[in-house]
Design a protein around this motif. Structure first.
Motif, mmCIF file in Angstrom:
data_model
loop_
_atom_site.group_PDB
_atom_site.id
_atom_site.type_symbol
_atom_site.label_atom_id
_atom_site.label_comp_id
_atom_site.label_asym_id
_atom_site.label_seq_id
_atom_site.Cartn_x
_atom_site.Cartn_y
_atom_site.Cartn_z
ATOM 1 N N ALA A 1 41.201 8.367 -20.090
ATOM 2 C CA ALA A 1 40.590 8.254 -21.424
ATOM 3 C C ALA A 1 41.517 8.800 -22.504
ATOM 4 O O ALA A 1 41.674 8.194 -23.576
ATOM 5 N N ARG B 1 27.921 10.944 -21.835
ATOM 6 C CA ARG B 1 29.349 11.186 -21.646
ATOM 7 C C ARG B 1 29.587 12.626 -21.179
ATOM 8 O O ARG B 1 28.933 13.555 -21.654
ATOM 9 N N GLU B 2 30.518 12.805 -20.275
ATOM 10 C CA GLU B 2 30.803 14.121 -19.703
ATOM 11 C C GLU B 2 31.067 15.176 -20.758
ATOM 12 O O GLU B 2 30.629 16.330 -20.639
ATOM 13 N N SER B 3 31.763 14.800 -21.824
ATOM 14 C CA SER B 3 32.162 15.763 -22.849
ATOM 15 C C SER B 3 31.003 16.218 -23.726
ATOM 16 O O SER B 3 31.136 17.175 -24.493
ATOM 17 N N GLN C 1 32.822 8.760 -18.026
ATOM 18 C CA GLN C 1 33.458 8.296 -19.258
ATOM 19 C C GLN C 1 32.805 6.957 -19.594
ATOM 20 O O GLN C 1 32.649 6.113 -18.719
ATOM 21 N N CYS D 1 30.339 2.440 -17.694
ATOM 22 C CA CYS D 1 30.709 3.791 -17.281
ATOM 23 C C CYS D 1 31.817 3.786 -16.233
ATOM 24 O O CYS D 1 31.706 3.079 -15.217
ATOM 25 N N GLU E 1 34.022 9.130 -12.589
ATOM 26 C CA GLU E 1 35.110 9.803 -11.905
ATOM 27 C C GLU E 1 34.569 10.743 -10.824
ATOM 28 O O GLU E 1 33.517 11.370 -10.998
#
Length: 348
Positions: free
Chosen positions: A169, A233-235, A244, A258, A261
Motif C-alpha cells: 500500500a 481498514r487496518e490503520s 487494506q 480488500c 494480509e
C-alpha cells in the motif's frame, strides 16, 4: 472444509485428511495480476506460459490453480504455484508473454493499474520456505524481467524491498497507483528505465500470503463505500488487522475490495459476534493468521446497513493460504498442470 467434485476421471479428496507431502514444504504461490480480462484466450495464453516452455514441454512441479477474470475491472489474477526452485522461470515466462500481448497505454478498466503486468507477489506456502527466500526470488524476477523485456520497469515491495521493507500500500501511494491517471513521467522505478506507456510499471515483491476478499454493497454512492472501507481498514482504530481496502465502482454497485494480509502471531479468540475463528498456519517456525472472509463480510454488512444499504455478496479471489497449498499438492500429485480448466467445484 474443502470438498472437490470428481474431475477428468480422478476423485480429488480433501488434502487436510492426508499427511503433508515433502513437496508441499517447498511450495510458493504467485498471484500474478495482469491488466486484461476481456480477452480470456489471451489471459489463458499467459497462464500456459507459466507451465509450458517455448517448446511446449511442461515444467515439472508447476501448476496454475485458478484464473480470476473481472470484466468490469479488466483485470485478471492468475494463481501460479511451484517449488521455490522453479517459481522464478515460471513467473518470468508468464510475465514475458503478458508484456508481449498487453498494452496499457489506453487503460479500459475501472480498477487502478499501472502496468501490463501490474503485480507479481510471491508468497511462501511450505514450512521449508521463508519469506526471505521468496524475497530473494522476487528480486531475481524483477532484475530478470527488466533484462529480458527491454523497456519494462519495476518497483519493489514487502521483503523484496530491503532494507526498508515497505508494504504494498505504501509503495503504491508513492508510485501514484491510487490516482485515476498517474503521472508516469514522475514515477521513479527501483529497476529499469522510466516507465514506458506500453508496459507501465510492475510491482514485484514478497510477503506472507495475501488473500483477496471483495464485498459488494448495493449502492452507487462511492462516498458511502469509501466510508465503509475506511472503517474496516487496518490503520483505522477498531479496523480489522491485515486489511487494506478500496471502494471501487463495480457492475452498477460499489465493491469493498480488500487485500487481507496474513499477520504474525496466534489468531485472536473471536467473540460470538465475530463468527468464525481466524485461520492460522506456520511459516519458518512462526505462527501467522488472517482475518476470515466471514468477519469482513459481517463488518461490511453491518456498516452498510447502518447507512440503509444492503449487500449483494462476497467473492474470494483465489484461495486462502491453506486451500492454496492443499489444492497445489493435489494438482501436482495428479500431474494436473492446467488445474483451472478442470470442472471442479470448491466449497468452503
Amino acid at each position: 472444509m474443502l470438498l472437490l467434485q470428481p474431475m477428468s476421471g480422478f476423485l480429488l479428496v480433501c488434502r487436510r485428511a492426508m499427511a503433508p507431502s515433502a513437496l508441499g514444504k517447498h511450495l510458493v504461490a504467485c498471484l500474478l495480476n495482469v491488466s486484461e480480462a476481456r480477452r480470456k484466450d489471451l489471459v489463458e495464453t499467459v497462464a500456459r506460459a507459466a507451465i509450458f516452455d517455448c517448446q511446449g514441454v511442461r515444467r515439472e512441479g508447476t501448476t496454475v490453480l485458478n484464473i480470476f477474470n473481472d470484466h468490469d475491472y479488466n483485470r485478471s489474477v492468475i494463481t501460479i504455484v511451484a517449488t521455490i526452485d522453479t517459481i522464478r522461470e515460471s513467473v518470468l515466462s508468464a510475465c514475458e508473454r503478458a508484456c508481449g500481448l498487453i498494452d496499457v497505454s489506453a487503460p479500459a478498466g475501472s480498477h487502478p493499474c499501472m502496468g501490463a503486468v501490474d503485480l507479481v507477489p510471491l508468497y511462501p506456502l511450505g514450512e521449508e520456505v521463508g519469506v526471505e527466500r521468496c524475497a530473494k526470488e522476487a528480486r531475481a524476477v524483477a532484475e530478470s524481467l527488466t533484462r529480458r523485456v527491454t523497456g519494462t520497469s519495476v518497483f519493489l515491495f514487502g521483503w523484496a524491498d530491503a532494507p526498508q521493507n515497505r508494504g504494498l500500500a505504501q509503495r503504491r501511494r508513492e508510485m501514484g497507483w491510487f490516482r485515476r491517471s498517474a503521472d508516469m513521467a514522475a514515477v521513479r522505478p527501483d529497476l529499469g528505465p522510466s516507465p514506458q506507456t506500453r508496459y507501465g510499471i510492475t510491482g514485484v515483491g514478497s510477503s506472507p500470503y495475501v488473500m483477496n476478499c471483495n464485498v459488494t454493497i448495493d449502492t452507487q454512492d462511492l462516498a458511502l463505500g469509501r466510508a465503509v472501507a475506511a472503517a474496516i481498514r487496518e490503520s483505522t482504530p477498531g479496523g480489522i488487522p491485515g486489511v487494506q481496502v478500496l471502494a471501487l465502482p463495480h457492475e452498477g454497485a460499489v465493491e469493498i475490495a480488500c487485500n487481507v494480509e496474513s499477520v504474525r502471531g496466534s489468531p485472536p479468540c473471536p467473540s460470538g459476534a465475530e463468527g468464525d475463528p481466524w485461520p492460522s498456519f506456520c511459516l519458518g517456525g512462526q505462527p501467522y493468521c488472517h482475518a476470515p472472509a466471514s468477519l469482513i463480510t459481517s463488518r461490511v454488512s453491518e456498516l452498510a446497513a447502518q447507512r440503509g444499504v444492503g449487500t449483494r455478496g462476497t467473492a474470494l479471489v483465489g484461495f486462502t493460504p491453506r486451500e492454496c497449498r492443499d489444492l497445489a499438492e493435489t494438482a501436482l500429485a495428479l500431474g494436473v498442470a492446467e488445474f483451472w480448466k478442470e470442472p471442479h467445484r470448491i466449497r468452503m
